[in-house]
Design a protein around this motif. Sequence first.
Motif, short mmCIF file in Angstrom:
data_model
loop_
_atom_site.label_atom_id
_atom_site.label_comp_id
_atom_site.label_asym_id
_atom_site.label_seq_id
_atom_site.Cartn_x
_atom_site.Cartn_y
_atom_site.Cartn_z
N TRP A 160 0.91 -1.28 -0.17
CA TRP A 160 0.03 0.18 0.02
C TRP A 160 0.77 1.54 0.30
CZ3 TRP A 160 -5.20 -0.26 -0.92
CH2 TRP A 160 -6.23 -1.65 -0.79
N ASN A 161 0.60 2.15 -1.42
CA ASN A 161 1.04 3.52 -0.98
C ASN A 161 0.10 4.20 0.40
OD1 ASN A 161 3.26 3.15 -2.61
ND2 ASN A 161 1.69 3.20 -4.54
N SER A 162 0.70 4.66 1.34
CA SER A 162 0.27 5.40 2.78
C SER A 162 0.46 6.64 2.13
CB SER A 162 0.86 4.40 3.96
OG SER A 162 0.51 5.40 4.52
N HIS A 163 -0.53 7.42 2.21
CA HIS A 163 -0.45 8.94 2.50
C HIS A 163 0.02 9.69 3.91
CE1 HIS A 163 -4.65 7.66 2.92
NE2 HIS A 163 -4.83 9.01 3.96
N VAL A 164 -0.69 8.92 4.71
CA VAL A 164 -0.57 9.17 6.11
C VAL A 164 1.09 9.07 5.98
CG1 VAL A 164 -0.77 8.96 8.34
CG2 VAL A 164 -2.55 8.25 7.47
N ASP A 165 1.85 7.98 5.56
CA ASP A 165 3.26 7.91 5.75
C ASP A 165 4.04 8.72 5.28
OD1 ASP A 165 2.83 5.87 7.82
OD2 ASP A 165 2.93 4.42 6.58
N LEU A 166 3.80 9.05 4.15
CA LEU A 166 4.11 9.98 3.57
C LEU A 166 3.96 11.09 3.68
CD1 LEU A 166 2.88 9.50 -0.52
CD2 LEU A 166 5.08 9.82 -0.23
N GLY A 167 3.20 11.82 4.13
CA GLY A 167 3.09 13.14 4.95
C GLY A 167 3.28 13.56 5.61
N LEU A 168 3.99 12.05 6.97
CA LEU A 168 4.40 12.29 7.97
C LEU A 168 6.18 12.36 7.23
CD1 LEU A 168 3.10 9.45 10.44
CD2 LEU A 168 3.01 12.30 10.67
N TRP A 169 6.73 11.65 6.81
CA TRP A 169 8.40 12.09 6.00
C TRP A 169 8.14 13.12 5.47
CZ3 TRP A 169 9.49 13.00 0.32
CH2 TRP A 169 10.86 11.84 0.54
N ALA A 170 7.52 13.69 4.82
CA ALA A 170 8.11 15.14 4.42
C ALA A 170 8.58 15.77 5.10
CB ALA A 170 7.03 15.12 3.06
N TYR A 209 -1.46 14.81 0.09
CA TYR A 209 -2.34 16.91 0.28
C TYR A 209 -2.97 16.88 1.53
CZ TYR A 209 -3.67 21.72 0.70
OH TYR A 209 -4.07 22.54 0.66
N LEU A 210 -3.91 16.39 1.99
CA LEU A 210 -4.31 16.07 3.36
C LEU A 210 -3.78 15.92 4.18
CD1 LEU A 210 -8.74 16.10 1.88
CD2 LEU A 210 -6.62 18.19 2.62
N SER A 211 -2.64 15.41 4.12
CA SER A 211 -2.04 14.74 5.36
C SER A 211 -1.33 15.32 5.62
CB SER A 211 -1.43 12.71 5.30
OG SER A 211 -3.46 12.29 5.27
N ALA A 212 -0.15 16.16 5.00
CA ALA A 212 0.92 16.54 4.82
C ALA A 212 1.03 17.70 6.09
CB ALA A 212 0.89 17.15 3.80
N LYS A 213 2.35 17.34 6.56
CA LYS A 213 2.14 18.03 8.38
C LYS A 213 3.47 19.26 7.57
CE LYS A 213 0.59 14.72 11.32
NZ LYS A 213 -0.97 15.59 11.81
N CYS A 214 4.11 19.24 6.91
CA CYS A 214 4.90 19.91 5.86
C CYS A 214 4.67 21.59 5.33
CB CYS A 214 5.83 19.01 5.20
SG CYS A 214 4.68 18.39 3.99
#
Length: 398
Positions: free
Chosen positions: A71-81, A110-115
Motif C-alpha cells: 500500500w502507498n500510505s498517504h499518512v506515512d508520506l505526509g509524515l516523511w516529507a 496533500y490533506l495528510s501533509a504536516k510539512c
Amino acid sequence: MLKGKHIILGVTGSIAAYKAATLTRLLVKEGASVKVVMTPLAKEFITPLTMATLSKSPIMVDFYNPENGDWNSHVDLGLWADLYLIAPASANTIGKMAGGIADNLLLTTYLSAKCPVMVAPAMDLDMYKHPATQRNLKVLQSFGNIIIEPESGELASGLVGKGRMEEPERIVSFITAYFASQVDFKGKKVVVTAGPTYEKIDPVRFIGNYSSGKMGLAIAEELAGRGAEVVLVCGPVNLKTHHPAIRRVDVESAAQMYEVTSREFANSDVAVLSAAVADFTPKEKADHKIKRGKDDLVLELLPTKDIAAELGKMKNASQLLVGFALETNDEEVNALSKMQRKNLDMIVLNSLNDKGAGFGVDTNKVTIMDKAGNRTVYELKTKLEVAKDIVDQIASRL
C-alpha cells in the motif's frame, strides 16, 4: 543546499509535466531525497519510468501497488516529507485542493501533509485568470500554502499571457532560499504571548476581551518553523499548537501571564507580546456566585501588572522586545507613545477602523514601527502571512 531534505513532488495532468523531469533531477542534484506522486492523468504527459529513473525511487500513482502488494500510505508520506511541492499544479487539482476533495493519492497526501506545501500552477491564461481559479489560489494561501507564481509568455495554446509554470531552476532556487530562511532563528529563544486574559469576578464570571489568539499562535508557529525555541504563554483560547519546538504554557489571568513571561524572558533573546492583556482586575474576587439584587453592583478594579513596561525595564542591550498596539483613534501617535514609554524596540500597530483587522478574524492589516523611526505599512493579509512579515522584521533586527 538541500542535503537531507525529504521532498514529495506531486505531478498533475498538465502539458508542463515535462518540466517535472528537470525539476526532479535538480532537486536530487542538490542532495534532496525525492518521492514522486503522480495523478493518473499525469502519466499521459510523462512516463513513470522517466520520473522513477530521475528520482531514484518508485513512482506512486495508486493507493495499492499490485506489483509488490504494498500500500502507498498517504499518512506515512505526509509524515516523511519536509516539503510537498506540487508542480505542475493544474486548475483541476488546485480546485480539488481548495475544496478538500481527496479522490487520488496526490490529494490524500496533500490533506495528510504536516510539512509546508508549495504549489506551482500551470494552465492557459484564461483558466488562470478565471475568478474560480483565483479564488481557489487565495483559499490555498489562507491554508498557509505557498504559491509559486507562474510566468508570462507563450503558452501551449499559442496564446501569450500568464500561466506558464515557473522554470525548474527558479523553483529550486526558491526552495533553497525558503529552507535557508527557515533556520534564521536557530539557537534563539523567543517568548510569545497570545490570546486574552480572564480576570475573575466570581466562579462563573470574568472580565475579558474578544482576542482569539490567532495572531499570536501564527507568530509562534512561524518562529518555531524558522528554528527558534519558542515559549508560548497563552491565555484561554480554543486553538492548538502544532510545531514540536513550541513549549506552551497556558494561563488565565494577567498576573499569571506576567509571572511566566517575566521568568522566561530573563534568558530569552526576543519577546513578542501579542496577547490582549486586561488592564484592570477586580479588587475582590467572590468565592461564590454573586446573586442578582435590587441595588447596583459596584466593582472596584485595580490595575494589572503592565507586562510590556516591566519587560522593558528588565531588557538588556542584547534582547529585542516587540509590542502590539490595537487602537481605535490617533493610531500611530498612540502606538509610538506606547513604544517609547515601555522601552520597546518595535511595535506592531493595527486598527479596529480597518475592515478585516482586529479580533476573531483570519486576516489583519498592520503597520510596523521601530524606535529608529522606520515605518512599514502592509496591506490586508491572512494572519499567517502577517506572522511571516512580523518575524521577517524581527530577523532583520537581530
